[in-house]
Scaffold this active site. Structure first.
Site, PDB file in Angstrom:
ATOM      1  N   ALA A 108     -13.312  -6.428   1.555  1.00  0.00           N
ATOM      2  CA  ALA A 108     -14.324  -5.426   1.885  1.00  0.00           C
ATOM      3  C   ALA A 108     -13.818  -4.085   1.347  1.00  0.00           C
ATOM      4  CB  ALA A 108     -14.512  -5.364   3.387  1.00  0.00           C
ATOM      5  N   GLY A 140     -12.293 -10.006   2.748  1.00  0.00           N
ATOM      6  CA  GLY A 140     -13.685 -10.436   2.587  1.00  0.00           C
ATOM      7  C   GLY A 140     -13.903 -11.300   1.355  1.00  0.00           C
ATOM      8  N   GLU A 190     -12.913 -14.674   2.453  1.00  0.00           N
ATOM      9  CA  GLU A 190     -13.972 -15.110   3.382  1.00  0.00           C
ATOM     10  C   GLU A 190     -15.234 -15.520   2.618  1.00  0.00           C
ATOM     11  OE1 GLU A 190     -13.428 -11.377   5.596  1.00  0.00           O
ATOM     12  OE2 GLU A 190     -13.318 -12.604   7.413  1.00  0.00           O
ATOM     13  N   GLU A 219      -5.853  -8.286   6.298  1.00  0.00           N
ATOM     14  CA  GLU A 219      -6.384  -7.272   7.218  1.00  0.00           C
ATOM     15  C   GLU A 219      -5.331  -6.738   8.174  1.00  0.00           C
ATOM     16  OE1 GLU A 219      -7.938 -10.046   6.382  1.00  0.00           O
ATOM     17  OE2 GLU A 219     -10.051  -9.623   5.991  1.00  0.00           O
TER      18      GLU A 219
HETATM   19  N1  COA Z   1     -11.419  -1.732  -1.197  1.00  0.00           N
HETATM   20  C1  COA Z   1     -11.576  -0.656  -1.965  1.00  0.00           C
HETATM   21  N2  COA Z   1     -10.955  -0.457  -3.132  1.00  0.00           N
HETATM   22  C2  COA Z   1     -10.105  -1.404  -3.548  1.00  0.00           C
HETATM   23  C3  COA Z   1      -9.878  -2.574  -2.801  1.00  0.00           C
HETATM   24  C4  COA Z   1     -10.572  -2.714  -1.579  1.00  0.00           C
HETATM   25  N3  COA Z   1     -10.442  -3.807  -0.799  1.00  0.00           N
HETATM   26  N4  COA Z   1      -8.974  -3.334  -3.451  1.00  0.00           N
HETATM   27  C5  COA Z   1      -8.669  -2.673  -4.577  1.00  0.00           C
HETATM   28  N5  COA Z   1      -9.351  -1.510  -4.640  1.00  0.00           N
HETATM   29  C6  COA Z   1      -9.298  -0.491  -5.695  1.00  0.00           C
HETATM   30  C7  COA Z   1      -8.032   0.334  -5.640  1.00  0.00           C
HETATM   31  O1  COA Z   1      -8.157   1.371  -4.680  1.00  0.00           O
HETATM   32  C8  COA Z   1      -7.957   0.833  -7.041  1.00  0.00           C
HETATM   33  O2  COA Z   1      -8.878   1.884  -7.189  1.00  0.00           O
HETATM   34  P1  COA Z   1      -8.434   3.233  -7.962  1.00  0.00           P
HETATM   35  O3  COA Z   1      -8.061   2.774  -9.342  1.00  0.00           O
HETATM   36  O4  COA Z   1      -9.664   4.070  -7.921  1.00  0.00           O
HETATM   37  O5  COA Z   1      -7.272   3.765  -7.217  1.00  0.00           O
HETATM   38  C9  COA Z   1      -8.472  -0.330  -7.857  1.00  0.00           C
HETATM   39  O6  COA Z   1      -9.246  -1.135  -6.966  1.00  0.00           O
HETATM   40  C10 COA Z   1      -7.390  -1.207  -8.438  1.00  0.00           C
HETATM   41  O7  COA Z   1      -6.542  -1.625  -7.392  1.00  0.00           O
HETATM   42  P2  COA Z   1      -4.960  -1.400  -7.395  1.00  0.00           P
HETATM   43  O8  COA Z   1      -4.500  -1.383  -5.980  1.00  0.00           O
HETATM   44  O9  COA Z   1      -4.597  -0.231  -8.217  1.00  0.00           O
HETATM   45  O10 COA Z   1      -4.476  -2.731  -8.135  1.00  0.00           O
HETATM   46  P3  COA Z   1      -3.067  -3.445  -7.980  1.00  0.00           P
HETATM   47  O11 COA Z   1      -3.003  -4.440  -9.067  1.00  0.00           O
HETATM   48  O12 COA Z   1      -1.976  -2.448  -7.889  1.00  0.00           O
HETATM   49  O13 COA Z   1      -3.131  -4.193  -6.566  1.00  0.00           O
HETATM   50  C11 COA Z   1      -4.186  -5.538  -4.853  1.00  0.00           C
HETATM   51  C12 COA Z   1      -4.054  -5.229  -6.365  1.00  0.00           C
HETATM   52  C13 COA Z   1      -5.284  -6.545  -4.690  1.00  0.00           C
HETATM   53  C14 COA Z   1      -2.873  -6.132  -4.336  1.00  0.00           C
HETATM   54  C15 COA Z   1      -4.484  -4.237  -4.095  1.00  0.00           C
HETATM   55  O14 COA Z   1      -5.594  -3.616  -4.728  1.00  0.00           O
HETATM   56  C16 COA Z   1      -4.834  -4.420  -2.659  1.00  0.00           C
HETATM   57  O15 COA Z   1      -3.965  -4.667  -1.839  1.00  0.00           O
HETATM   58  N6  COA Z   1      -6.144  -4.292  -2.318  1.00  0.00           N
HETATM   59  C17 COA Z   1      -6.590  -4.344  -0.943  1.00  0.00           C
HETATM   60  C18 COA Z   1      -6.631  -5.762  -0.456  1.00  0.00           C
HETATM   61  C19 COA Z   1      -7.084  -5.796   0.991  1.00  0.00           C
HETATM   62  O16 COA Z   1      -6.429  -5.294   1.889  1.00  0.00           O
HETATM   63  N7  COA Z   1      -8.241  -6.428   1.228  1.00  0.00           N
HETATM   64  C20 COA Z   1      -8.790  -6.580   2.549  1.00  0.00           C
HETATM   65  C21 COA Z   1      -9.631  -5.433   2.890  1.00  0.00           C
HETATM   66  S1  COA Z   1     -10.250  -5.565   4.542  1.00  0.00           S
END
Ligand code: COA
Length: 259
Positions: A66, A111, A114, A134
């Site tokens: 999400a 999400g 999910e 989460e």
């Molecule tokens: N919601 C909003 N934005 C998200 C996102 C999310 N769930 N997951 C990734 N993004 C965005 C990042 O903020 C980033 O945006 P920016 O370039 O404007 O800063 C972009 O997507 C790329 O992500 P980034 O974190 O730079 O890539 P990465 O390769 O370093 O890491 C992940 C990849 C997937 C490990 C990391 O993005 C992450 O942990 N995301 C969240 C996962 C999460 O907690 N999901 C559950 C949400 S309830």
């Protein structure tokens, strides 16, 4: 219909929904959720659609969760409403009489995991990663993750993933039964299409009834513990139960008669 966050196509009865926010790793914001709901309604209503694939745009992510940026100001009541909304859309996927499969092409987190789990089954590319992170945000999954993960991979593994927030790779997901196949990245869509081509040649009513019957195993209106409780009582009201107990005491094999 054209969407701002989805790309859709319909070829030979297979409707492909590609979530298209690669710069945000296809995170599910409120627009994606609304458009996804619309596209799922299209699956239900368009007779030309026989089955569907949900995938993510780019090579990095299926859906990274999400959209966390929409979380900051949510009150408790709003969060409950958002969770209910996500759950309802995902129930619509799960209850579709036309097969909907996930082609998981990278991160399927929160999400995103999910969403994949709400689909009828999943195919992953080798670079896919699954998790419910989460807990890292101090929250819990809200789109059915605690329920579907437990049903798909079992309680011990589900609890470990939910409370550690760790990610598993595609081969571990295969070993856990979370996905049906792991294929090379470039083969993912072809694999999904070839499976659905076989399915699309089968009788549509038989397909939808299979899905309905399988879903009934986990009918949300049924409390499995109550059924087990009654079944336990019923089994105590039989001659075989008496024979079983007697045979145990007399150290012999029981002779069951099915009554
Ligand atoms: N919601 C909003 N934005 C998200 C996102 C999310 N769930 N997951 C990734 N993004 C965005 C990042 O903020 C980033 O945006 P920016 O370039 O404007 O800063 C972009 O997507 C790329 O992500 P980034 O974190 O730079 O890539 P990465 O390769 O370093 O890491 C992940 C990849 C997937 C490990 C990391 O993005 C992450 O942990 N995301 C969240 C996962 C999460 O907690 N999901 C559950 C949400 S309830």
């Amino acid at each position: 219909m054209s969407y701002s966050t989805l790309v859709t196509s319909l070829i030979d009865g297979i409707y492909t929904i590609t979530i298209n926010r690669p710069e945000k790793l296809n995170a599910l914001n409120s627009i994606v959720l609304s458009e996804l709901e619309h596209a799922i309604n299209e699956i239900y209503s368009n007779p030309l659609i026989k089955s569907a694939i949900i995938t993510g745009s780019g090579s990095k992510a299926f859906v990274a969760g999400a959209d966390i940026s929409e979380f900051s100001d949510l009150t408790k009541a709003e969060a409950i409403k958002l969770s209910k909304r996500g759950q309802d859309i995902f129930f619509k996927i799960e209850n579709s009489g036309k097969p909907i499969i996930a082609a998981v092409n990278g991160f399927a987190l929160g999400g995103g995991c999910e969403l994949a789990m709400a689909c009828h089954f999943r195919i992953a590319s080798e670079n896919a990663r699954f998790g419910q992170p989460e807990v890292n945000l101090g929250i819990v999954p809200g789109y059915g993750g605690t329920q579907r993960l437990t049903k798909l991979i079992g309680k011990g593994r589900a609890i470990e993933l939910l409370i550690s927030g760790i990610m598993i790779d595609a081969n571990t997901a295969l070993q856990y039964g979370l996905v049906n196949y792991v294929v090379q990245e470039e083969s993912l869509m072809n694999k999904a299409i070839s499976i659905l081509s076989v399915i699309n040649s089968k009788a549509p009513i038989a397909i939808s009834e299979c899905i309905r019957s399988v879903n009934a195993v986990e009918d949300h209106s049924t409390n499995g513990y109550t059924i087990e409780n009654n079944a336990f009582g019923e089994s105590f009201d039989t001659a075989d139960k008496k024979e079983g107990a007697l045979a145990f005491i007399e150290k012999r094999m029981p002779k069951f008669i099915g009554k």
